[in-house]
Write an enzyme that holds these catalytic residues in place. Structure first.
Site, mmCIF file in Angstrom:
data_model
loop_
_atom_site.group_PDB
_atom_site.id
_atom_site.type_symbol
_atom_site.label_atom_id
_atom_site.label_comp_id
_atom_site.label_asym_id
_atom_site.label_seq_id
_atom_site.Cartn_x
_atom_site.Cartn_y
_atom_site.Cartn_z
ATOM 1 N N ASP A 105 17.962 -11.977 -6.252
ATOM 2 C CA ASP A 105 16.785 -11.363 -6.865
ATOM 3 C C ASP A 105 15.758 -10.902 -5.825
ATOM 4 O O ASP A 105 15.806 -11.301 -4.677
ATOM 5 C CB ASP A 105 16.179 -12.258 -7.967
HETATM 6 N N1 URA Z 1 19.536 -17.934 -8.335
HETATM 7 C C1 URA Z 1 18.359 -17.307 -8.525
HETATM 8 O O1 URA Z 1 17.477 -17.821 -9.178
HETATM 9 N N2 URA Z 1 18.193 -16.100 -7.976
HETATM 10 C C2 URA Z 1 19.129 -15.498 -7.225
HETATM 11 O O2 URA Z 1 18.930 -14.391 -6.732
HETATM 12 C C3 URA Z 1 20.347 -16.173 -7.046
HETATM 13 C C4 URA Z 1 20.531 -17.393 -7.617
#
Ligand code: URA
Length: 238
Positions: A105
């Site tokens: 993310d």
């Molecule tokens: N878990 C998350 O919360 N975000 C990510 O990008 C990957 C795993």
């Protein structure tokens, strides 16, 4: 041995139309292994050196790139919401058809794999392949405990009818830990911590499969994977 037509290769590598690629070839501006070639249908083998005016690169059918994604960059091919992991690739690694194999993310950083090999990406991402992902996580509150590690080892209810599969936690202290997960549910680590009453304030992916993030790769940098590194990525954990 994998081969490709010269005009197709030039069009993809230089991001020009097939017609323009043919034009460059006809004008004698393209060489294969230092020999000028004027036939657009000439076949190029994997590993050949392609020269264009004074620049050169080695043809590879597929690229496999390791990137240390910085915060604020999105792991998609579509930059409607800001710069993407593809935008920050160095010029010599940019070409059409690349995509991030997996998501991280916008507010997380760390290990990203970028490729144009769909089969490879599928083997990495397919739930049946169980490729592990490990994250360094920091929380705003003192919530990390043996109790949380035990809950994670059983799987956690994430809300909206979704459960994570069992995850492993290596505790550093009451705010920091390494968490290993086996699938890629949307915002999984953040949601697992939230389900236990915590808030993630830093999240970094540090390993995929048996391949750890190269500590010499600075945030924002990218480089090609070696053959051994590709294999390490695909090692299955059942
Ligand atoms: N878990 C998350 O919360 N975000 C990510 O990008 C990957 C795993």
């Amino acid at each position: 041995m994998s081969q490709v037509r010269l005009d197709m290769l030039i069009s993809k590598a230089l991001n020009v139309s097939r017609k323009d690629a043919k034009g460059l070839i006809a004008k004698g501006r393209i060489a294969i292994d230092k020999e000028i070639i004027k036939r657009p249908d000439a076949k190029v083998d994997d590993g050949c050196e392609i020269s264009f005016d004074s620049k050169s690169f080695f043809y590879q059918k597929f690229l496999y790139i390791l990137q240390n994604k910085p915060l604020g960059i999105i792991s998609s091919t579509d930059g409607y919401d800001g710069k993407t992991v593809l935008d920050i690739l160095p010029e010599q690694l940019k070409r059409n058809g690349l995509f991030p194999a997996g998501r991280l993310d916008k507010y997380s950083c760390g290990m990203m794999i970028i490729t144009d090999d769909g089969k490879f990406a599928h083997s990495m991402l397919s739930p049946s392949c169980h490729v592990e992902k490990e994250y360094y996580v920091k929380t705003a509150e003192d919530v990390i405990s043996e109790k949380m590690a035990e809950e994670f080892s059983k799987g956690v209810y994430l809300g909206e009818g979704q459960y994570s599969s069992p995850a492993q936690m290596r505790i550093i202290d009451s705010r920091c830990a390494y968490i290993t997960i086996h699938e890629g549910i949307y915002h999984q680590v953040r949601r697992m911590i939230k389900a236990m009453g915590g808030t993630v304030i830093a999240l970094k992916r540090v390993r995929i499969g048996d391949l750890a993030l190269d500590e010499n790769l600075k945030e924002g940098e990218s480089r090609l994977l070696t053959e051994n590194e590709k294999e390490a990525l695909l090692k299955r954990k059942i």
